[in-house]
Design a protein around this motif. Sequence first.
Motif: not given
Length: 209
Positions: A127-148
Amino acid sequence: MNKENQNIGQLNKRVRKSIRLDLRRYSRNTIIDTIKENRGLKVFQRKLNTGSGQIYSLLRPDGSKTEDRDEILRTVENFYTDLYSTITSEPKTYRGRDPRAKLVRRRTEDLPDIRLYEISNALKHMKNEKSSGQDQIPIELVKCGGKPVHWSSKGINVNGKILSHLRFTDDSVLKAESLKHLQAMMEELHTVCTAVRLKMNMNESNVSG
Protein backbone atom coordinates in the motif's frame (compact mmCIF):
# COMPACT_ATOMS: atom_id res chain seq x y z
CA MET A 1 -12.05 4.99 51.51
CA ASN A 2 -11.16 8.28 49.80
CA LYS A 3 -8.00 8.56 51.87
CA GLU A 4 -7.03 5.03 50.87
CA ASN A 5 -7.59 5.86 47.18
CA GLN A 6 -5.43 8.97 47.55
CA ASN A 7 -2.63 6.91 49.10
CA ILE A 8 -2.87 4.37 46.26
CA GLY A 9 -2.78 7.19 43.68
CA GLN A 10 0.30 8.75 45.26
CA LEU A 11 1.98 5.35 45.42
CA ASN A 12 1.26 4.75 41.72
CA LYS A 13 2.81 8.11 40.84
CA ARG A 14 5.95 7.27 42.82
CA VAL A 15 6.17 3.86 41.14
CA ARG A 16 5.81 5.36 37.64
CA LYS A 17 8.40 8.01 38.42
CA SER A 18 10.81 5.36 39.70
CA ILE A 19 10.28 3.30 36.53
CA ARG A 20 11.04 6.32 34.33
CA LEU A 21 14.18 7.12 36.29
CA ASP A 22 15.28 3.49 36.15
CA LEU A 23 14.78 3.36 32.35
CA ARG A 24 16.78 6.57 31.89
CA ARG A 25 19.55 5.19 34.09
CA TYR A 26 19.58 1.95 32.11
CA SER A 27 19.72 3.79 28.77
CA ARG A 28 22.54 6.04 29.98
CA ASN A 29 24.56 3.09 31.27
CA THR A 30 23.93 1.17 28.03
CA ILE A 31 25.25 4.11 25.98
CA ILE A 32 28.36 4.38 28.17
CA ASP A 33 29.04 0.62 27.98
CA THR A 34 28.54 0.61 24.18
CA ILE A 35 31.02 3.49 23.76
CA LYS A 36 33.57 1.83 26.06
CA GLU A 37 33.32 -1.44 24.13
CA ASN A 38 33.68 0.49 20.84
CA ARG A 39 30.48 -1.10 19.52
CA GLY A 40 28.18 0.26 16.83
CA LEU A 41 24.84 2.06 17.05
CA LYS A 42 22.96 -1.07 15.99
CA VAL A 43 24.23 -2.93 19.07
CA PHE A 44 22.99 -0.11 21.28
CA GLN A 45 19.56 -0.06 19.62
CA ARG A 46 19.27 -3.85 19.87
CA LYS A 47 19.95 -3.71 23.63
CA LEU A 48 17.35 -1.01 24.19
CA ASN A 49 14.71 -2.79 22.10
CA THR A 50 14.99 -6.07 24.01
CA GLY A 51 11.51 -7.21 25.00
CA SER A 52 9.73 -4.29 23.30
CA GLY A 53 8.40 -6.31 20.36
CA GLN A 54 5.93 -8.48 22.27
CA ILE A 55 2.42 -8.75 20.82
CA TYR A 56 -0.35 -8.27 23.41
CA SER A 57 -3.38 -8.46 21.11
CA LEU A 58 -4.16 -9.66 17.59
CA LEU A 59 -7.08 -9.63 15.16
CA ARG A 60 -8.60 -12.98 14.30
CA PRO A 61 -9.42 -13.80 10.64
CA ASP A 62 -13.04 -12.77 11.33
CA GLY A 63 -11.93 -9.30 12.51
CA SER A 64 -12.45 -9.81 16.25
CA LYS A 65 -9.61 -9.18 18.69
CA THR A 66 -8.01 -11.67 21.05
CA GLU A 67 -5.59 -11.10 23.92
CA ASP A 68 -5.14 -14.76 24.79
CA ARG A 69 -1.45 -15.65 24.43
CA ASP A 70 -2.00 -19.22 23.20
CA GLU A 71 -4.60 -18.12 20.66
CA ILE A 72 -2.28 -15.37 19.38
CA LEU A 73 0.44 -17.96 18.77
CA ARG A 74 -1.99 -20.28 16.98
CA THR A 75 -3.30 -17.44 14.80
CA VAL A 76 0.22 -16.41 13.79
CA GLU A 77 1.21 -20.02 13.12
CA ASN A 78 -1.85 -20.62 10.93
CA PHE A 79 -1.24 -17.38 9.02
CA TYR A 80 2.34 -18.25 8.08
CA THR A 81 1.44 -21.88 7.39
CA ASP A 82 -1.14 -20.75 4.83
CA LEU A 83 1.24 -18.10 3.46
CA TYR A 84 4.15 -20.45 2.77
CA SER A 85 1.96 -23.30 1.54
CA THR A 86 0.54 -21.11 -1.23
CA ILE A 87 2.15 -21.96 -4.56
CA THR A 88 1.97 -19.39 -7.34
CA SER A 89 2.93 -20.40 -10.85
CA GLU A 90 5.61 -18.30 -12.49
CA PRO A 91 4.25 -16.15 -15.35
CA LYS A 92 5.78 -16.71 -18.79
CA THR A 93 6.92 -13.08 -18.95
CA TYR A 94 9.45 -13.73 -16.16
CA ARG A 95 10.87 -16.96 -17.49
CA GLY A 96 14.32 -17.01 -19.01
CA ARG A 97 17.54 -15.21 -18.13
CA ASP A 98 17.59 -13.21 -14.92
CA PRO A 99 19.29 -9.82 -15.57
CA ARG A 100 20.20 -9.33 -11.91
CA ALA A 101 23.74 -9.86 -10.66
CA LYS A 102 24.46 -13.31 -9.25
CA LEU A 103 23.85 -13.45 -5.49
CA VAL A 104 26.88 -14.33 -3.38
CA ARG A 105 25.70 -16.59 -0.57
CA ARG A 106 27.25 -17.01 2.85
CA ARG A 107 25.66 -19.67 5.08
CA THR A 108 22.30 -19.28 3.31
CA GLU A 109 22.68 -21.95 0.64
CA ASP A 110 19.56 -23.75 1.90
CA LEU A 111 17.31 -20.74 1.18
CA PRO A 112 15.63 -20.53 -2.25
CA ASP A 113 16.37 -17.58 -4.54
CA ILE A 114 13.82 -14.76 -4.65
CA ARG A 115 12.32 -14.77 -8.15
CA LEU A 116 11.51 -11.65 -10.14
CA TYR A 117 7.79 -12.42 -10.33
CA GLU A 118 7.72 -12.78 -6.51
CA ILE A 119 9.15 -9.27 -6.16
CA SER A 120 6.66 -7.90 -8.70
CA ASN A 121 3.75 -9.63 -6.95
CA ALA A 122 4.84 -8.29 -3.54
CA LEU A 123 5.06 -4.72 -4.88
CA LYS A 124 1.54 -4.93 -6.29
CA HIS A 125 0.15 -5.76 -2.84
CA MET A 126 2.07 -3.04 -0.98
CA LYS A 127 0.00 0.00 0.00
CA ASN A 128 1.08 3.57 -0.71
CA GLU A 129 1.52 6.35 1.87
CA LYS A 130 3.14 4.03 4.41
CA SER A 131 6.17 4.76 6.58
CA SER A 132 9.46 3.89 4.90
CA GLY A 133 11.94 1.45 6.39
CA GLN A 134 15.46 2.07 7.65
CA ASP A 135 16.61 2.89 4.11
CA GLN A 136 14.13 5.82 4.08
CA ILE A 137 12.94 4.86 0.56
CA PRO A 138 9.14 5.24 0.24
CA ILE A 139 7.20 2.42 -1.40
CA GLU A 140 5.97 4.81 -4.12
CA LEU A 141 9.57 5.26 -5.31
CA VAL A 142 10.21 1.51 -5.28
CA LYS A 143 7.10 0.92 -7.40
CA CYS A 144 8.32 3.48 -9.95
CA GLY A 145 11.41 1.40 -10.69
CA GLY A 146 11.54 0.56 -14.38
CA LYS A 147 13.09 -2.26 -16.33
CA PRO A 148 16.86 -2.79 -15.85
CA VAL A 149 19.28 -1.79 -18.59
CA HIS A 150 21.09 -4.61 -20.37
CA TRP A 151 24.78 -3.77 -20.70
CA SER A 152 26.19 -7.30 -20.64
CA SER A 153 27.70 -6.79 -24.12
CA LYS A 154 28.95 -3.25 -23.43
CA GLY A 155 31.74 -2.11 -21.14
CA ILE A 156 35.40 -2.92 -20.70
CA ASN A 157 36.99 -6.35 -20.23
CA VAL A 158 38.53 -6.78 -16.79
CA ASN A 159 40.13 -10.20 -16.29
CA GLY A 160 37.58 -11.84 -18.56
CA LYS A 161 34.55 -10.08 -17.08
CA ILE A 162 32.64 -7.14 -18.55
CA LEU A 163 32.58 -4.03 -16.35
CA SER A 164 29.95 -1.63 -17.64
CA HIS A 165 29.48 0.81 -14.77
CA LEU A 166 30.34 1.80 -11.20
CA ARG A 167 27.80 3.25 -8.77
CA PHE A 168 28.11 5.30 -5.60
CA THR A 169 24.93 6.72 -4.00
CA ASP A 170 23.40 8.89 -6.76
CA ASP A 171 26.51 9.00 -8.99
CA SER A 172 27.36 6.56 -11.79
CA VAL A 173 30.43 6.01 -13.95
CA LEU A 174 29.84 4.33 -17.32
CA LYS A 175 32.64 2.25 -18.85
CA ALA A 176 32.82 1.56 -22.61
CA GLU A 177 35.36 0.41 -25.19
CA SER A 178 34.21 2.99 -27.74
CA LEU A 179 32.29 6.24 -28.01
CA LYS A 180 29.63 4.41 -29.98
CA HIS A 181 28.95 2.00 -27.10
CA LEU A 182 29.08 4.88 -24.61
CA GLN A 183 26.52 6.84 -26.61
CA ALA A 184 24.21 3.80 -26.72
CA MET A 185 24.54 3.31 -22.96
CA MET A 186 23.76 6.99 -22.33
CA GLU A 187 20.64 6.76 -24.47
CA GLU A 188 19.44 3.61 -22.64
CA LEU A 189 20.09 5.26 -19.28
CA HIS A 190 18.19 8.37 -20.36
CA THR A 191 15.23 6.20 -21.43
CA VAL A 192 14.91 4.33 -18.12
CA CYS A 193 15.41 7.55 -16.11
CA THR A 194 12.68 9.33 -18.05
CA ALA A 195 10.29 6.42 -17.40
CA VAL A 196 10.53 7.03 -13.62
CA ARG A 197 10.66 10.85 -13.91
CA LEU A 198 14.36 11.16 -13.18
CA LYS A 199 16.75 13.42 -15.06
CA MET A 200 20.48 13.17 -15.59
CA ASN A 201 22.47 16.24 -14.60
CA MET A 202 24.41 16.95 -17.79
CA ASN A 203 26.11 19.99 -16.20
CA GLU A 204 28.03 17.67 -13.89
CA SER A 205 28.63 14.93 -16.49
CA ASN A 206 31.86 14.57 -18.46
CA VAL A 207 33.69 12.16 -20.73
CA SER A 208 37.28 11.10 -20.15
CA GLY A 209 39.49 8.71 -22.09
